[in-house]
Every structure is written in C-alpha cells, then in structure tokens.
Design a protein around this motif. Structure first.
Motif, short mmCIF file in Angstrom:
data_model
loop_
_atom_site.label_atom_id
_atom_site.label_comp_id
_atom_site.label_asym_id
_atom_site.label_seq_id
_atom_site.Cartn_x
_atom_site.Cartn_y
_atom_site.Cartn_z
N CYS A 13 0.85 -1.19 0.00
CA CYS A 13 0.00 0.00 0.00
C CYS A 13 0.89 1.25 0.00
O CYS A 13 1.75 1.41 0.85
CB CYS A 13 -0.94 0.02 1.19
N ASN A 19 -4.53 3.86 4.63
CA ASN A 19 -4.76 2.46 5.00
C ASN A 19 -5.21 2.34 6.46
O ASN A 19 -6.09 1.56 6.80
CB ASN A 19 -3.49 1.66 4.75
N HIS A 41 -8.88 6.48 -2.71
CA HIS A 41 -7.73 5.58 -2.66
C HIS A 41 -8.10 4.14 -3.03
O HIS A 41 -7.32 3.43 -3.68
CB HIS A 41 -7.12 5.63 -1.25
N CYS A 45 -5.94 1.17 -5.12
CA CYS A 45 -5.11 0.30 -4.30
C CYS A 45 -5.79 -1.05 -4.06
O CYS A 45 -6.82 -1.13 -3.38
CB CYS A 45 -4.80 0.98 -2.96
N CYS A 48 -5.83 -2.24 -0.17
CA CYS A 48 -6.87 -1.67 0.66
C CYS A 48 -8.25 -2.18 0.25
O CYS A 48 -9.13 -2.39 1.08
CB CYS A 48 -6.83 -0.14 0.60
#
Ligand SMILES: [Zn+2]
Length: 336
Positions: A13, A19, A41, A45, A48
């Motif tokens: 990450c 996170n 995000h 990602c 995540c």
C-alpha cells in the motif's frame, strides 16, 4: 499469528495513512475528509480494496449480533484470544462440559438398566443395584475417552476425530449390551396390555436411540468446535468467521459437519415431543403391579436426564460458537 498477518497484509500500500483509516471507514466512524480520501484511494489500491472486503464479513457478523459488538472493546481484545489457546488443554478446554455430559449420559444408561427390571424388582433388584455402578463407570469412562480421542486426533490435524469418537461410543454401547445380556432376562419383565418386549430387546432399542442422538447433539458439535479451535490456532480466523456467519461459499474442514444451533434446537423440541407421546402411551398401557410406580419414576427420570443432556449440549454449543466468533472478530480488528 496477528503479527504475521500485519506483515503479509500491507506489503504494497502506497498510502499507509489512508490504509490506517480503513477500519474506521468500514465501521462508519471515519470523518468526512477521511471517507473521501479512502474512497478515492480504494479505486487505485488493491491491498486496501481487499482489506475492505475482508472487514465486511466482520461487519456483517457484528450487525447480525449486536451483543458481540458490545463485548468487543479495545481492552477486551487481549483477553478474547481464549478458545483457540485452550486447544492444548485436556478436552481442548471443555473439561466441565465433558464431565457434565458424560455423567448425564452414563446416568441415562444406569437408570434405563434398572428400569428394565423394575417390574420384578423383588427378584432382580439387589443384583441390579450392584451392577448399576459398573454400568455408570463403564459408560462414563469410555465417553470421556471417546471425547479425548477426538481432541487428540483433531489437535494433530487428523480428519478422523469425529469418526473415532463415534466408534468408541458405539463399541462401548455394544460391549455394555453384550455384558448386560448375561444378566437381563430374555423374557418380558414390564407388564403392559400391548405386546411387551423382552428386557434385552427393550434395552437395545433405547441404546440405539441414545447413540443416534449422542452423535447428532453431542459428538458432532463437539468435534466442530474443537476443529474450529485448531483452525483459529493455525491463523485461519477469516475462514472460520466466514463459516460461522453463514457465507455460502465457505467450506467446513474435512471430517467436520457444521450443524446450525437453531436446527439442533428445533430438532430437540421435536424429539422431546415424540418422546413424551411415547412415554404417555406406554404409561396408559401398563398393567398394575406393586412396582409400577417405581418403573414410572425411573422412566420419567430417564426422560429428564435425556432432556437435560440435550439442553446442556446445546447451551455449551451456543456459548462455544459465540466465543469462536468473538475471537475471530478480535483477530480481524487487531490485524486490520
Ligand atoms: Zn492502500
């Protein structure tokens, strides 16, 4: 275990700060700006994104059982790792359940044995009372051994724990029946207006009922809980939680069967209703005798013991499943 997960779970990450906000986001506790940052995000990602999906299982479980939510506080997380740690203890940490259930089960056999000769208590009574402690000791000892074998095999990772515990129970009952046939008369003792069975056949029949019910209400749930303890110890709490929350894609480990507690509760009610009907039917057809009262009392005691055993097993099962869930949730929160 939890440390391993931390290491494995966030290898790539690029935004550790975001996170860290994911748990709060999933539980609806993030601020407006955190929420926006996490959502933006998540699109880029994978780490995540997977974490959000993983947490969703925990959240579903929490929504389904608000009682669990109250019990998960930060201070309690440390003590929540109880049930899997007990796997190495005698009877996998369920010693009291083992003692109580085996004692009830052994009493059941003992009372049933005396009941079979109660109608001629003057003739067989004194000998039966001498044999009764042996019946109790034999069934109690073999049942404790049967449960211990299941724990031992399951701890070692074998799939055959349940099979072997069932075999021990079966062989113990067969051996007892063979032994008691030396004593139980091969002629009807209980006097009824309907066709009465011989004492031996009557005892064999009741033994078969109990074995079946012991496997369903007692041995299968016991094995499932011990197998789940092993899974938790191996760090597979995510799989256990999926299973316990009823995820359709989850699978039980080989050699285990997950009987839902509500199914067992319903089944127990049905069994008790049928048993009550059969007992009243029997009482209606009894012929009067000086020992009729003794016989009826013993049969009623047998029914009460049987019902108590069922309730004890179910109560233990509910409690153990909740402890398993609690540990899973604590593990999910810690590794989140
Ligand atoms: Zn990320």
């Amino acid at each position: 275990m939890a440390d391993n997960h931390l290491v494995i779970r966030h290898p790539t990450c690029s935004a550790p700060k975001i996170n860290q906000a994911i748990t709060a986001y999933c539980f609806g506790r993030a601020t407006e700006s955190e929420r926006k940052a996490v959502e933006a995000h998540l699109l880029e990602c994978d780490v995540c994104w997977q974490e959000v999906q993983r947490l969703e299982v925990a959240i579903q479980a929490l929504r389904a059982e608000r009682g669990l939510l109250r019990s998960i506080s930060a201070s309690e997380i440390a003590t929540a790792f109880g049930i899997s740690a007990k796997l190495a203890s005698p009877w996998a940490g369920h010693l009291w359940h083992a003692l109580a259930s085996c004692a009830l089960y052994a009493l059941l056999y003992t009372v049933a044995f005396v009941a079979e000769i109660a109608y001629q208590f003057d003739r067989y009574g004194s000998a039966a009372l001498k044999i009764a402690p042996l019946v109790f000791g034999w069934i109690f000892g073999t049942s404790m051994a049967g449960l211990a074998i299941d724990c031992k095999l399951t701890r070692q990772g074998s799939e055959r724990g349940l099979l072997f515990s069932v075999l021990v129970f079966l062989l113990a009952a067969v051996a007892l029946f063979v032994g008691l046939c030396l004593f139980l008369p091969a002629s009807p003792i209980t006097q009824a207006t309907v066709q009465a069975q011989t004492a031996q056949v009557a005892y064999l029949k009741t033994t078969c009922y109990w074995l079946t019910l012991a496997v369903v209400f007692w041995l299968t749930p016991f094995h499932f809980v011990v197998a789940m303890q092993r899974e938790l110890q191996a760090g597979r709490h995510h799989l256990v939680l999926r299973l316990l929350t009823g995820d359709k894609l989850s699978v039980t480990p080989r050699g285990t069967i997950f009987l839902r507690p509500w199914v067992l509760s319903l089944l127990l009610v049905v069994v008790v209703i049928v048993a009550l009907y059969l007992h009243f039917n029997l009482f209606d057809h009894l012929k009067p005798s000086p020992y009729m009262n003794l016989f009826e009392n013993l049969i009623q005691t047998r029914l009460i013991l049987y019902f108590t055993l069922g309730v004890e097993c179910l109560a233990w099962y509910y409690r153990a499943l909740n402890e398993l869930k609690r540990e899973c949730l604590a593990a999910e929160m810690i590794s989140a």
